[in-house]
Scaffold this active site. Structure first.
Site, short mmCIF file in Angstrom:
data_model
loop_
_atom_site.label_atom_id
_atom_site.label_comp_id
_atom_site.label_asym_id
_atom_site.label_seq_id
_atom_site.Cartn_x
_atom_site.Cartn_y
_atom_site.Cartn_z
N SER A 1 -9.88 0.98 3.78
CA SER A 1 -8.81 1.83 4.71
C SER A 1 -8.24 3.03 4.24
O SER A 1 -8.00 4.11 4.88
CB SER A 1 -7.64 0.82 5.39
OG SER A 1 -8.49 -0.36 6.02
N ARG B 1 0.97 4.31 3.84
CA ARG B 1 1.15 2.93 4.35
C ARG B 1 1.61 3.01 5.72
O ARG B 1 1.30 2.14 6.67
CB ARG B 1 2.25 2.03 3.61
CG ARG B 1 1.41 1.53 2.41
CD ARG B 1 2.03 0.38 1.85
NE ARG B 1 1.16 -0.11 0.84
CZ ARG B 1 0.37 -1.27 0.91
NH1 ARG B 1 0.28 -1.56 2.23
NH2 ARG B 1 -0.72 -1.76 0.12
N HIS C 1 -1.50 3.76 7.59
CA HIS C 1 -2.14 2.36 7.61
C HIS C 1 -1.80 1.27 8.70
O HIS C 1 -2.56 0.60 9.28
CB HIS C 1 -2.48 1.92 6.16
CG HIS C 1 -3.27 0.56 5.96
ND1 HIS C 1 -2.38 -0.75 6.08
CD2 HIS C 1 -4.26 0.28 6.02
CE1 HIS C 1 -3.49 -1.48 5.86
NE2 HIS C 1 -4.74 -1.09 5.63
#
Length: 214
Positions: A17, A40, A43
């Site tokens: 990812s 993040r 993500h």
């Protein structure tokens, strides 16, 4: 139409990812020292707008990581954000996570004062004799109350994460907290949420403990 599924082992899903995120970011400039936070957030949300709308006060990531290593605690405005924080890593440094939204005294005071539990929970947090990081992902009234407490000299947070999502007073509360003399990470505009608030906390925790993540 044939749909091709990428064969990825469970342990490799997160790694893959982040590889995709880095590929799609390409040459998008990110503020040095904030890359893990931005990636993040992407993500967590699959939303690349966070590469542009996250705003950071000068040196905020380094300062927040240092505060966490010194046992800073994290206060959230929702149980969802509270649940999402990696308390194991936080506890390794002596920190704790708090959410006062469901406390009976908070609900009672909010009703008496005619305000929100989120605002009252900020007053309760301000009485803690600890280094504090505030992670606000839902309630603009919490951000507005934090601004007032800072301006009144009643609170000096190590960091305010201002990422409430929504429409009413959301944009204004974020702009307000960026005008206070306080370290901040803010998602400018309407986007954000409790998951993003927790995500930013975890990114900082992983920066403090590099072996924990990307």
């Amino acid at each position: 139409m044939k749909i091709e599924i990428e064969q990825t082992k469970p342990m490799d899903i997160e790694r893959r990812s982040f590889e995709i995120i880095e590929e799609e970011l390409g040459d998008t400039p990110l503020l040095p020292g904030t890359e893990m936070i931005v990636k993040r957030c992407i993500h967590t949300s699959a939303d690349f707008d966070y590469a542009q709308n996250l705003c950071f006060s000068p040196g905020v990531a380094e300062r927040a990581v240092a505060a966490l290593k010194q046992g800073a605690c994290i206060v959230t405005d929702t149980r969802m954000a509270f649940a999402g924080i990696n308390k194991h890593v936080l506890g390794q440094y002596g920190g704790e996570a708090f959410c006062f939204m469901s406390d009976e005294d908070v609900a009672k005071s909010a009703k008496q004062l005619g305000t929100t539990r989120a605002a009252v929970s900020m007053d309760k947090a301000a009485k803690l004799d600890r280094k504090l990081i505030f992670a606000i992902g839902n309630a603009p009234t919490a951000l507005m109350r934090l601004y007032e407490l800072v301006m009144e000299g009643k609170l000096k947070p190590e960091l305010v994460i201002g990422v409430p999502v929504g429409f009413v007073n959301v944009v204004q509360s974020k702009e307000l907290i960026m005008e206070a003399d306080v370290p901040y990470i803010v998602a400018r505009g309407r986007k954000g949420g409790s998951n993003i608030a927790a995500c930013i906390c975890n990114a900082l925790l992983y920066m403090a403990d590099p072996g924990r993540g990307q």
